[in-house]
Write an enzyme that holds these catalytic residues in place. Structure first.
Site, PDB file in Angstrom:
ATOM      1  N   ASN A 119       0.858  -1.182   0.000  1.00 26.83           N
ATOM      2  CA  ASN A 119       0.000   0.000   0.000  1.00 26.83           C
ATOM      3  C   ASN A 119       0.898   1.237   0.000  1.00 26.83           C
ATOM      4  O   ASN A 119       1.523   1.545   1.014  1.00 26.83           O
ATOM      5  CB  ASN A 119      -0.895  -0.052   1.254  1.00 26.83           C
ATOM      6  N   HIS A 134      -9.541   0.868   5.366  1.00 23.82           N
ATOM      7  CA  HIS A 134      -8.230   1.031   6.009  1.00 23.82           C
ATOM      8  C   HIS A 134      -8.378   1.985   7.194  1.00 23.82           C
ATOM      9  O   HIS A 134      -9.141   2.958   7.129  1.00 23.82           O
ATOM     10  CB  HIS A 134      -7.226   1.581   4.991  1.00 23.82           C
ATOM     11  N   SER A 160       3.521  -2.446  10.241  1.00 26.15           N
ATOM     12  CA  SER A 160       4.973  -2.491  10.451  1.00 26.15           C
ATOM     13  C   SER A 160       5.616  -3.797  10.006  1.00 26.15           C
ATOM     14  O   SER A 160       6.573  -4.281  10.619  1.00 26.15           O
ATOM     15  CB  SER A 160       5.309  -2.192  11.918  1.00 26.15           C
ATOM     16  N   GLU A 209      -5.287  -5.470  10.776  1.00 23.99           N
ATOM     17  CA  GLU A 209      -4.328  -4.377  10.901  1.00 23.99           C
ATOM     18  C   GLU A 209      -4.573  -3.609  12.202  1.00 23.99           C
ATOM     19  O   GLU A 209      -5.335  -2.625  12.214  1.00 23.99           O
ATOM     20  CB  GLU A 209      -4.480  -3.409   9.728  1.00 23.99           C
ATOM     21  N   GLU A 231      -6.674   4.342   8.239  1.00 29.67           N
ATOM     22  CA  GLU A 231      -6.440   5.764   7.938  1.00 29.67           C
ATOM     23  C   GLU A 231      -7.683   6.385   7.293  1.00 29.67           C
ATOM     24  O   GLU A 231      -7.954   7.575   7.488  1.00 29.67           O
ATOM     25  CB  GLU A 231      -5.194   5.907   7.048  1.00 29.67           C
ATOM     26  N   GLY A 268       2.587   1.888  10.930  1.00 32.16           N
ATOM     27  CA  GLY A 268       3.539   2.988  10.823  1.00 32.16           C
ATOM     28  C   GLY A 268       4.310   3.271  12.093  1.00 32.16           C
ATOM     29  O   GLY A 268       4.956   4.316  12.211  1.00 32.16           O
ATOM     30  N   LYS A 290       0.085   4.296  -0.192  1.00 30.32           N
ATOM     31  CA  LYS A 290      -0.542   5.454   0.465  1.00 30.32           C
ATOM     32  C   LYS A 290      -0.359   6.725  -0.376  1.00 30.32           C
ATOM     33  O   LYS A 290      -0.379   6.658  -1.597  1.00 30.32           O
ATOM     34  CB  LYS A 290      -0.005   5.599   1.896  1.00 30.32           C
TER      35      LYS A 290
HETATM   36  P1  PGA Z   1       2.881   0.097   7.677  1.00 31.93           P
HETATM   37  O1  PGA Z   1       1.406   0.297   7.132  1.00 31.93           O
HETATM   38  O2  PGA Z   1       3.431  -1.160   7.042  1.00 31.93           O
HETATM   39  O3  PGA Z   1       3.630   1.329   7.236  1.00 31.93           O
HETATM   40  O4  PGA Z   1       2.794  -0.039   9.157  1.00 31.93           O
HETATM   41  C1  PGA Z   1       0.573  -0.815   6.982  1.00 31.93           C
HETATM   42  C2  PGA Z   1      -0.753  -0.406   6.417  1.00 31.93           C
HETATM   43  O5  PGA Z   1      -1.205   0.709   6.679  1.00 31.93           O
HETATM   44  O6  PGA Z   1      -1.360  -1.177   5.687  1.00 31.93           O
END
Ligand code: PGA
Length: 251
Positions: free
Chosen positions: A9, A95, A213, A167, A97, A173, A11
């Site tokens: 992803n 997601h 992560s 997740e 976010e 992140g 983003k």
């Molecule tokens: P990250 O994000 O690997 O940077 O922690 C994962 C995600 O948001 O799918």
């Protein structure tokens, strides 16, 4: 057997030119990788560039989001058919976010799942608890609610098109991935809920990923467990060598 899925992803990163370079690098590094599906989700504006870069390879394209309607006066929004026309196979839905920064509710997540399935997309439903919910021992309740609401009125016949990604919000992140034990525990809760909704056989067809992560250093641990059907990778998917190492970590 469920085919593992490793999904990057990107983003809000990459211009079209940058997406083209990153996707070309991945095509090169992942040449010959078998028995797993690998996909990348660039921002909407880089989908066409990434598509051109992966043409002729096994890499697949995913969207980071979609609108819940098929068309209409929704300024700034992108429909499932627009994404299909750009070659998207998968679409992330719900997601964290999107839920946190864009106010997406379980109800909207459900409508987006329906929109993806009305079209030809394979939704990747993202679920996961916040840190305080885990600390309070409420993660099971959160996962059950998110799965139940997202899949309201979705027929079991769509099971083969659905992927769920566990997740945990506190792992995204932060560099603080869940342990394999916690990921497997959450995946079991999710699969059990799918069994209650749809029965054992359809539920067994759904891929359940881990995300949060994931890195080249910890991917092998997730890959070694048969109940983790792949990973959803954010930050580490922006570095071609690191993402390729994750793909090659196992599965
Ligand atoms: P990250 O994000 O690997 O940077 O922690 C994962 C995600 O948001 O799918």
């Amino acid at each position: 057997m469920r085919k593992p899925l490793i999904l990057g992803n990107w983003k809000m990163h990459t211009t079209p030119a940058e997406a083209h370079v990153l996707a070309r690098e991945l095509v090169h590094l992942l040449h010959g990788v078998m028995n797993r599906e690998v996909a990348v989700a660039p921002p909407f504006t880089s989908l066409a560039a990434a598509r051109a870069a992966i043409a002729g390879s096994d890499l697949r394209l995913a969207a980071q989001d979609l609108h819940w309607e098929d068309r209409g006066p929704f300024t700034g929004a992108i429909s499932h058919s627009m994404l299909e026309a750009l070659g998207c196979v998968h679409a992330l839905v719900g997601h964290s976010e999107r839920r946190i920064y864009f106010g997406e509710t379980d109800h909207l997540v459900n409508r987006k799942i329906h929109a993806a399935l009305r079209g030809g997309l394979h939704p990747v439903l993202c679920v996961g608890e916040e840190e305080d919910e885990r600390e309070a021992g409420r993660y099971q309740e959160v996962l059950v609610r998110q799965v139940d609401r997202a899949l309201e009125e979705v027929a079991s016949g769509f099971a083969t098109r659905l992927t769920v990604a566990y997740e945990p919000v506190w792992a995204i992140g932060t560099g603080r991935a869940a342990t394999v034990h916690d990921a497997v525990d959450a995946n079991r809760i999710i699969r059990h809920q799918l069994e209650l909704l749809w029965g054992e056989k359809p539920a067994a067809a759904v891929r359940i990923l881990y995300g949060g992560s994931v890195s080249a250093a910890n991917a092998a641990g997730f890959a070694s467990h048969p109940e983790v059907d792949g990973v959803l990778v954010g930050g580490a998917s922006l570095v071609a060598a690191e993402f390729a190492a994750i793909v090659r970590a196992g599965w």
